[in-house]
Design a protein around this motif. Structure first.
Motif, PDB file in Angstrom:
ATOM      1  N   PHE A 467       0.830  -1.207   0.000  1.00  0.00           N
ATOM      2  CA  PHE A 467       0.000   0.000   0.000  1.00  0.00           C
ATOM      3  C   PHE A 467       0.861   1.251   0.000  1.00  0.00           C
ATOM      4  CE2 PHE A 467      -1.669   3.451   2.630  1.00  0.00           C
ATOM      5  CZ  PHE A 467      -2.847   3.766   1.968  1.00  0.00           C
ATOM      6  N   TRP A 468       1.845   1.299   0.899  1.00  0.00           N
ATOM      7  CA  TRP A 468       2.669   2.499   1.017  1.00  0.00           C
ATOM      8  C   TRP A 468       3.505   2.731  -0.241  1.00  0.00           C
ATOM      9  CZ3 TRP A 468       1.466   5.812   4.617  1.00  0.00           C
ATOM     10  CH2 TRP A 468       0.839   5.369   5.788  1.00  0.00           C
ATOM     11  N   HIS A 469       3.983   1.649  -0.867  1.00  0.00           N
ATOM     12  CA  HIS A 469       4.785   1.818  -2.077  1.00  0.00           C
ATOM     13  C   HIS A 469       3.932   2.293  -3.244  1.00  0.00           C
ATOM     14  CE1 HIS A 469       8.899   0.665  -1.108  1.00  0.00           C
ATOM     15  NE2 HIS A 469       8.397  -0.201  -0.247  1.00  0.00           N
ATOM     16  N   PHE A 475       2.139   9.342  -5.751  1.00  0.00           N
ATOM     17  CA  PHE A 475       2.575  10.703  -5.432  1.00  0.00           C
ATOM     18  C   PHE A 475       3.667  11.151  -6.401  1.00  0.00           C
ATOM     19  CE2 PHE A 475       0.743  11.157  -1.082  1.00  0.00           C
ATOM     20  CZ  PHE A 475       0.398  12.490  -1.169  1.00  0.00           C
ATOM     21  N   HIS A 476       4.628  10.276  -6.619  1.00  0.00           N
ATOM     22  CA  HIS A 476       5.762  10.638  -7.464  1.00  0.00           C
ATOM     23  C   HIS A 476       5.320  10.914  -8.896  1.00  0.00           C
ATOM     24  CE1 HIS A 476       9.925  10.755  -8.770  1.00  0.00           C
ATOM     25  NE2 HIS A 476       9.638   9.886  -9.729  1.00  0.00           N
ATOM     26  N   ASP A 507      12.939  10.217  -0.831  1.00  0.00           N
ATOM     27  CA  ASP A 507      12.276   9.883   0.433  1.00  0.00           C
ATOM     28  C   ASP A 507      10.937  10.599   0.488  1.00  0.00           C
ATOM     29  OD1 ASP A 507      14.396   8.361   1.140  1.00  0.00           O
ATOM     30  OD2 ASP A 507      15.145   9.690   2.705  1.00  0.00           O
ATOM     31  N   LEU A 508       9.854   9.830   0.608  1.00  0.00           N
ATOM     32  CA  LEU A 508       8.518  10.407   0.730  1.00  0.00           C
ATOM     33  C   LEU A 508       7.985  10.114   2.126  1.00  0.00           C
ATOM     34  CD1 LEU A 508       6.908   9.463  -2.712  1.00  0.00           C
ATOM     35  CD2 LEU A 508       7.681  11.706  -1.970  1.00  0.00           C
ATOM     36  N   VAL A 519       8.870   6.299   2.851  1.00  0.00           N
ATOM     37  CA  VAL A 519       9.076   5.351   1.762  1.00  0.00           C
ATOM     38  C   VAL A 519      10.247   5.834   0.917  1.00  0.00           C
ATOM     39  CG1 VAL A 519       8.051   4.208  -0.232  1.00  0.00           C
ATOM     40  CG2 VAL A 519       6.619   4.819   1.734  1.00  0.00           C
ATOM     41  N   LYS A 520      11.264   4.975   0.755  1.00  0.00           N
ATOM     42  CA  LYS A 520      12.391   5.278  -0.128  1.00  0.00           C
ATOM     43  C   LYS A 520      12.044   4.742  -1.512  1.00  0.00           C
ATOM     44  CE  LYS A 520      15.945   5.224   3.465  1.00  0.00           C
ATOM     45  NZ  LYS A 520      16.217   6.664   3.343  1.00  0.00           N
ATOM     46  N   LEU A 521      11.811   5.641  -2.427  1.00  0.00           N
ATOM     47  CA  LEU A 521      11.363   5.270  -3.771  1.00  0.00           C
ATOM     48  C   LEU A 521      12.517   5.442  -4.743  1.00  0.00           C
ATOM     49  CD1 LEU A 521       8.832   4.367  -5.342  1.00  0.00           C
ATOM     50  CD2 LEU A 521       8.409   6.780  -5.823  1.00  0.00           C
TER      51      LEU A 521
END
Length: 653
Positions: A467-469, A475-476, A507-508, A519-521
């Motif tokens: 979910f978070w990813h 968002f990105h 980092d979000l 979350v590190k995307l």
């Protein structure tokens, strides 16, 4: 319908609000009539006001100061030039005094004669009439005496559990199930207050609470020439808090013989009182096929669209034509019954918190696509405010199919397409009902929701890594932030996370409800992810998943496992010290008004003790002690309006 035969209508005022006002106006406009809306101060910018040709301000906020003011409504009709008044449902739709006032003002009432409302609008009078006609009744007391001792004696005679019901109303208002003698007095007082607030009439009746019944009702229609027929039946068994949630037509498993017996009984009841217009006779149907008269609703019902779907008839158009003296256009033998239709009621409420009404702003409101077998009747639009003053129903989703399963699957698809955020709703709860195997098998009775509560109302889901990813990726991809405008081809002009000699990484910092996550995307994680409009597609291990993702500034609304979640970006440093908790405080669960304060400062209370009674959306809700302790402070008073989250009372050990 009260009014002269052969009257001609060119303008109609709808003495109501929300989805029923919009629905009546839709037909009236199609018939070439001018439409007039009325509204309270709260509803000044409501959808039914925006869609009307003319709108009249009644003033006030509560229904008692606006939609229940007969003099104001009559004056509004006259000032706007309306010749007829459609009452909708709820409010004054079953008020004989209103029907008489309309007639005395020389206007046409698009409802039954006042005499019919007197006879059948009162549940007690209706039961007496049915008893005379030989229709089986549920054991109970329907008399004039309204003191607690009379109700206690009646309840003891018929046996607990019993059902208290307002004689003048419906929709679950003024209705309480009582399991024990010691609870009767408080339940009676609360039901009487609700009835008075909703219908201006506190009179009650009590009857045996029948276990595992089906709620089956007959739609009747009569004209001014003595003709009356029934338009098949509806099953309305799936209810919460004694209010219908799912309705369908025809009733599954009902034989033609039983349909005819119930239909003919309903027609006899209507003809016995000289009924005119649309009405509904409601029955309890037990497993043996025996039916018991409950009440007659002398108005158009919320669930009338399912009848329209299986008959291809416009009941509002019938109401308007009958009011002008036209005869019914078909006979009983010509009444169609085509396919199957199912309707669900969409409410602003929190199913996880005992279905308490919810208020707020509709930040997102996207209806299902319309098409063959698909219909949405609603009274709100995106950006509207949902106030605490009125019924929390936002609208209805109606699906039709050649058979029940096609209608069910079509309705599931509609529920999946619907998107709402900003206000808690029962949307996901409705989907669980329609998808439930027992509903698919038409195992219907009024205990359906309590019986399957653990499946229909599961614990709040834990939001996992996926979910978070997905939220971070949405968002990105939806970010429109540009750091440089002088060179759009510069690697520094986007938030791609470019780092010299290191993997691209962003980092979000995200939060959803009480949870938060950093979350590190990485750039490679966005491969296989595509955002198109408000839909995000994620491809992983050869599988593609698509869901709704709507970005508004630093908030993302993401549908996940049937629920719409609001995810926010935040600055972890700025918010590090922002959180705080109330020590020992009990807060208002919704916007509303304080009707009773039951304790005083210094009083010792046990866990579960009612402390404050809050009224919102015409229903009463008790705020109870969460532990044993002493009341240390009161922050509210009777008659005061409070907002959701406002601390009302403090308790110390």
């Amino acid at each position: 319908m009260s009014g002269p035969k052969n009257a001609v209508l060119t303008s109609v005022m709808i003495a109501n609000r929300g989805e029923i006002a919009c629905r009546v106006m839709r037909t009236a406009k199609a018939m070439g009539l001018t439409t007039v809306a009325v509204h309270s101060a709260t509803d000044r910018n409501a959808r039914h006001v925006r869609e009307a040709d003319i709108a009249v301000d009644l003033g006030g906020s509560k229904a008692a100061d606006s939609y229940l003011q007969i003099d104001k409504l009559i004056a509004a009709a006259k000032s706007s030039g309306a010749q007829g008044i459609h009452p909708g449902y709820g409010f004054l739709s079953e008020n004989a005094g209103f029907a008489r006032a309309v007639e005395q003002a020389g206007l046409i009432f698009l409802g039954p004669p006042a005499s019919a409302i007197d006879a059948m609008g009162s549940k007690s009078a209706a039961k007496a009439l049915m008893e005379t006609a030989g229709v089986p009744l549920v054991p109970g007391y329907h008399g004039e005496a309204q003191d607690p001792a009379t109700f206690r004696e009646a309840a003891a005679r018929i046996g607990y559990p019993v059902l208290l019901k307002a004689t003048a109303g419906g929709g679950g208002k003024g209705m309480k199930v009582v399991e024990r003698d010691e609870d009767l007095a408080d339940a009676l007082a609360s039901a009487q207050r609700e009835a008075l607030s909703s219908f201006g009439d506190s009179r009650m009746l009590v009857e045996k609470y029948v276990l595992k019944p089906r709620h089956v009702e007959i739609q009747v229609f009569a004209d001014q020439h003595g003709n009356c027929l029934y338009l098949n039946e509806r099953d309305c068994s799936i209810q919460r808090r004694h209010q219908k949630v799912v309705e369908e037509a025809p009733a599954p498993g009902l034989s033609p013989e039983l349909r005819q017996a119930m239909g003919e009984a309903a027609v006899r009841a209507a003809q016995a009182i000289g009924y005119v217009g649309a009405g509904t006779v409601e029955f309890l149907l037990d497993a043996r096929g025996e039916f018991f008269f409950m009440e007659m609703n002398t108005r158009l019902q919320v669930e009338h669209p399912v009848t329209e779907a299986i008959t291809r008839l416009d009941l509002v158009a019938w109401q308007i034509r009958v009011a002008q003296g036209e005869p019914l256009p078909i006979t009983q033998e010509q009444v169609p019954l085509r396919g199957h239709a199912i309707e669900v009621r969409l409410y602003a409420e929190d199913p996880a918190n005992e279905f308490l009404p919810a208020t707020g702003r509709l930040e997102i409101y996207r209806e299902s696509a319309k098409g063959p077998g698909r219909r949405v009747d609603s009274g709100v639009s995106e950006g509207d405010e949902i106030s605490p003053f009125y019924d929390p129903m936002l609208g209805k989703l109606i699906a039709w199919g050649e058979d029940r399963e096609q209608a069910r699957l079509r309705l599931l698809s509609m529920l999946d397409e619907f998107a709402i955020a900003g206000v808690r709703t029962n949307l996901a709860f409705l989907r669980r009902i329609i998808a439930h195997p027992a509903f698919a098998e038409a195992e219907l009775d009024t205990g359906f929701i309590p019986r399957y509560q653990s499946e229909l109302l599961p614990p709040a889901q834990v939001l996992g890594d996926e979910f978070w990813h997905v939220a971070a990726q949405a968002f990105h991809l939806s970010s429109a932030a540009v750091e440089r405008t002088d060179d759009l081809h510069s690697p520094w002009s986007t938030g791609s996370g470019l780092r010299m000699g290191l993997p691209n990484e962003v980092d979000l910092h995200l939060s959803c409800g009480q949870d938060s996550r950093t979350v590190k995307l990485r750039a490679q994680e966005t491969h296989g992810v595509r955002l198109s409009g408000d839909q995000i597609s994620i491809r992983h291990d050869g599988l593609s998943r698509q869901t709704t993702a709507i970005r508004r500034s630093d908030t993302l609304y993401l549908r996940w496992d049937g629920e719409m979640h609001a995810i926010h970006r935040f600055d972890p440093i700025a918010e590090a010290d922002a959180s705080h908790t109330e020590q020992g405080g009990l807060s208002a669960p919704m916007n509303g008004s304080i009707v009773r304060v039951l304790v005083a400062v210094g009083e010792q209370v046990e866990a579960g003790t009612p402390l404050v009674v809050l009224e919102a959306m015409k229903m009463e809700h008790s705020v109870r002690a969460n532990r044993t302790g002493v009341v240390s402070a009161l922050y509210c008073a009777e008659g005061e309006m409070v907002s959701e989250g406002t601390v009302l009372i403090s308790i110390e050990d």
